[in-house]
Design a protein around this motif. Structure first.
Motif, PDB file in Angstrom:
ATOM      1  N   ASP A 174     -12.331 -25.055  24.384  1.00  0.00           N
ATOM      2  CA  ASP A 174     -12.507 -23.836  23.589  1.00  0.00           C
ATOM      3  C   ASP A 174     -13.991 -23.580  23.362  1.00  0.00           C
ATOM      4  O   ASP A 174     -14.797 -24.516  23.242  1.00  0.00           O
ATOM      5  N   GLY A 175     -14.350 -22.310  23.296  1.00  0.00           N
ATOM      6  CA  GLY A 175     -15.745 -21.953  23.061  1.00  0.00           C
ATOM      7  C   GLY A 175     -16.498 -21.579  24.322  1.00  0.00           C
ATOM      8  O   GLY A 175     -17.716 -21.373  24.283  1.00  0.00           O
ATOM      9  N   TRP A 176     -15.766 -21.478  25.446  1.00  0.00           N
ATOM     10  CA  TRP A 176     -16.394 -21.080  26.694  1.00  0.00           C
ATOM     11  C   TRP A 176     -15.688 -19.847  27.254  1.00  0.00           C
ATOM     12  O   TRP A 176     -14.499 -19.626  27.001  1.00  0.00           O
ATOM     13  N   GLU A 177     -16.427 -19.053  28.007  1.00  0.00           N
ATOM     14  CA  GLU A 177     -15.855 -17.894  28.672  1.00  0.00           C
ATOM     15  C   GLU A 177     -16.220 -17.900  30.144  1.00  0.00           C
ATOM     16  O   GLU A 177     -17.242 -18.463  30.550  1.00  0.00           O
ATOM     17  N   MET A 178     -15.349 -17.294  30.956  1.00  0.00           N
ATOM     18  CA  MET A 178     -15.617 -17.157  32.384  1.00  0.00           C
ATOM     19  C   MET A 178     -16.400 -15.881  32.592  1.00  0.00           C
ATOM     20  O   MET A 178     -15.929 -14.780  32.268  1.00  0.00           O
ATOM     21  N   THR A 179     -17.620 -16.007  33.095  1.00  0.00           N
ATOM     22  CA  THR A 179     -18.504 -14.852  33.261  1.00  0.00           C
ATOM     23  C   THR A 179     -18.492 -14.277  34.670  1.00  0.00           C
ATOM     24  O   THR A 179     -18.985 -13.170  34.897  1.00  0.00           O
ATOM     25  N   GLU A 180     -17.966 -15.034  35.606  1.00  0.00           N
ATOM     26  CA  GLU A 180     -17.921 -14.583  37.005  1.00  0.00           C
ATOM     27  C   GLU A 180     -16.723 -15.220  37.679  1.00  0.00           C
ATOM     28  O   GLU A 180     -16.431 -16.403  37.460  1.00  0.00           O
ATOM     29  N   CYS A 181     -15.993 -14.439  38.467  1.00  0.00           N
ATOM     30  CA  CYS A 181     -14.813 -14.972  39.142  1.00  0.00           C
ATOM     31  C   CYS A 181     -14.628 -14.248  40.474  1.00  0.00           C
ATOM     32  O   CYS A 181     -14.130 -13.122  40.520  1.00  0.00           O
ATOM     33  N   ALA A 219     -19.934 -19.754  30.584  1.00  0.00           N
ATOM     34  CA  ALA A 219     -21.045 -19.772  29.630  1.00  0.00           C
ATOM     35  C   ALA A 219     -20.482 -20.024  28.233  1.00  0.00           C
ATOM     36  O   ALA A 219     -19.342 -19.643  27.935  1.00  0.00           O
ATOM     37  N   PRO A 220     -21.263 -20.666  27.359  1.00  0.00           N
ATOM     38  CA  PRO A 220     -20.799 -20.897  25.984  1.00  0.00           C
ATOM     39  C   PRO A 220     -20.773 -19.602  25.187  1.00  0.00           C
ATOM     40  O   PRO A 220     -21.526 -18.663  25.459  1.00  0.00           O
ATOM     41  N   VAL A 221     -19.887 -19.554  24.203  1.00  0.00           N
ATOM     42  CA  VAL A 221     -19.719 -18.371  23.366  1.00  0.00           C
ATOM     43  C   VAL A 221     -20.115 -18.727  21.933  1.00  0.00           C
ATOM     44  O   VAL A 221     -19.762 -19.800  21.420  1.00  0.00           O
ATOM     45  N   GLY A 222     -20.856 -17.833  21.273  1.00  0.00           N
ATOM     46  CA  GLY A 222     -21.190 -18.024  19.862  1.00  0.00           C
ATOM     47  C   GLY A 222     -22.030 -19.270  19.627  1.00  0.00           C
ATOM     48  O   GLY A 222     -23.072 -19.467  20.258  1.00  0.00           O
ATOM     49  N   GLU A 277     -25.049 -25.221  28.330  1.00  0.00           N
ATOM     50  CA  GLU A 277     -25.727 -24.280  29.203  1.00  0.00           C
ATOM     51  C   GLU A 277     -24.747 -23.705  30.228  1.00  0.00           C
ATOM     52  O   GLU A 277     -23.826 -24.387  30.663  1.00  0.00           O
ATOM     53  N   ALA A 278     -24.959 -22.455  30.562  1.00  0.00           N
ATOM     54  CA  ALA A 278     -24.112 -21.801  31.558  1.00  0.00           C
ATOM     55  C   ALA A 278     -24.175 -22.575  32.875  1.00  0.00           C
ATOM     56  O   ALA A 278     -25.201 -23.163  33.222  1.00  0.00           O
ATOM     57  N   PHE A 279     -23.058 -22.585  33.606  1.00  0.00           N
ATOM     58  CA  PHE A 279     -23.003 -23.274  34.886  1.00  0.00           C
ATOM     59  C   PHE A 279     -21.938 -22.600  35.752  1.00  0.00           C
ATOM     60  O   PHE A 279     -21.155 -21.774  35.281  1.00  0.00           O
ATOM     61  N   GLY A 280     -21.902 -22.993  37.012  1.00  0.00           N
ATOM     62  CA  GLY A 280     -20.900 -22.424  37.897  1.00  0.00           C
ATOM     63  C   GLY A 280     -20.767 -23.214  39.184  1.00  0.00           C
ATOM     64  O   GLY A 280     -21.604 -24.064  39.507  1.00  0.00           O
ATOM     65  N   PHE A 281     -19.695 -22.918  39.906  1.00  0.00           N
ATOM     66  CA  PHE A 281     -19.426 -23.567  41.183  1.00  0.00           C
ATOM     67  C   PHE A 281     -19.243 -22.509  42.261  1.00  0.00           C
ATOM     68  O   PHE A 281     -18.849 -21.371  41.987  1.00  0.00           O
ATOM     69  N   GLU A 282     -19.496 -22.901  43.489  1.00  0.00           N
ATOM     70  CA  GLU A 282     -19.275 -22.034  44.630  1.00  0.00           C
ATOM     71  C   GLU A 282     -18.868 -22.893  45.818  1.00  0.00           C
ATOM     72  O   GLU A 282     -19.041 -24.115  45.814  1.00  0.00           O
ATOM     73  N   GLY A 283     -18.307 -22.254  46.818  1.00  0.00           N
ATOM     74  CA  GLY A 283     -17.881 -22.996  47.995  1.00  0.00           C
ATOM     75  C   GLY A 283     -17.126 -22.104  48.957  1.00  0.00           C
ATOM     76  O   GLY A 283     -17.167 -20.872  48.863  1.00  0.00           O
TER      77      GLY A 283
END
Length: 329
Positions: A212-219, A234-237, A242-248
């Motif tokens: 809880d406390g995170w949101e998906m900013t890109e999908c 990214a974290p909310v409130g 720190e924001a992070f992401g994966f790709e592949g």
């Protein structure tokens, strides 16, 4: 783990695998003589089998192929010589090509499956008989012993009722070796919907959020081999982090059963993992199995130490609550 012994005998030209199971002999017999059950364990993790033919009669034949995470196929055939329910059966086991013809340069073998009752359940003894010591040596050199061990050690999940085996046990992590981790979670819902939850942006944004406390900013969803996927959080409130992401890239798709893709942190060259997702449904629930291949032990330990499994459990709980439960109301 059910496998108790694997041995080879050059003089007798045999390889023998013995395993004990906490299930009656009739249940063990069914697992080995029903192709839908065989497909769940006949092949080591990462190489599941597909049986295209299964004529379980003396003189009949079974045809199957195992598929690697990269899409490579290895075919095999059984010709049934003897059937003695529920004590065992005997086959000629052979490697075959894409047209189901015997593969040049690879030996065939006579293989016996013997089942017996024990005080705690049942025992299987599988003995492969080779024409020569060289044929035995060739198959052992191909990794047959370790592959058999890993395949048979998947049988516990097959022999038990799926709900008894996994319901209420949360997200489970198994270290298979230095570079392979198997993660399993039973979710209360049909496979078709679970597959959609992994492959449709609208549904993914509802549950694949971790703690809880995170949101998906890109999908960016990828559903076919060669397509690129990309997901960011990214974290909310007041949530720390720190924001992070994966790709592949998607490597293999067998909807709604299996999907394989590469994965790495965004903006880096690696380390890259190979993620092999498998879904199996029984009695209205779906077993999610994720086999992850890491480049080395250090990367495996580093990623597991981030709390990945805990975040996955919170996501799976949200999947049941936000995506699957509403469909039953």
């Amino acid at each position: 783990m059910p496998v108790t012994d694997i041995s080879t005998n050059a003089e007798d030209r045999t390889m023998t695998v013995a395993a004990d199971f906490a299930a009656p002999i009739e249940r063990l017999w069914h697992a080995f003589t029903d192709p839908t059950q065989l497909e769940r364990f006949w092949g080591p993790p990462g190489w599941p089998s597909t049986f295209s033919e299964f004529d379980f009669t003396v003189g009949g034949k079974a045809l199957y192929y195992m598929t690697s995470p990269q899409g490579e196929r290895s075919g095999g055939s059984w010709e049934f010589l003897k059937i003695d329910e529920p004590r065992g059966f005997e086959v000629i086991d052979a490697f075959v090509d894409a047209e189901d013809n015997p593969l040049d340069g690879f030996p065939s073998m006579r293989m016996t499956f013997s089942f017996e009752s024990t005080s705690d359940g049942s025992r299987m003894v599988n003995t492969s008989h080779f024409d020569s010591p060289e044929a035995l040596e060739q198959v052992v050199a191909m990794g047959a012993a370790e592959g058999s061990r890993m395949a048979m050690n998947q049988l516990d999940a097959v022999l038990q009722d799926l709900r008894d085996y996994a319901q209420g046990k949360g997200t489970r992590v198994e270290l298979l070796d230095d570079t392979h981790v198997r993660i399993t979670r039973l979710v209360d819902g049909p496979r078709e919907l679970v597959w959609r939850a992994y492959n449709e942006e609208e549904l993914m944004r509802q549950w694949m959020l971790g703690p809880d406390g995170w949101e998906m900013t890109e999908c960016v969803v990828a559903t076919a081999p060669g397509e690129k996927h990309r997901t960011s959080w990214a974290p909310v409130g007041d949530t720390e982090g720190e924001a992070f992401g994966f790709e592949g890239e998607v490597v293999l798709v067998d909807a709604p059963r299996r999907a394989v893709s590469t994965e790495r942190m965004q903006g880096t060259e690696g380390p890259e993992t190979l993620n092999d997702l498998n879904l199996y449904e029984e009695d209205g629930v779906t077993l999610v199995t994720l086999l992850i291949e890491y480049p080395d032990k250090e990367t495996r330990d580093m990623i597991l130490a981030t709390g990945m499994a805990e975040g996955m459990e919170e996501s799976y709980a949200r999947l049941e609550r936000e995506v699957l439960s509403p469909t039953r109301s």
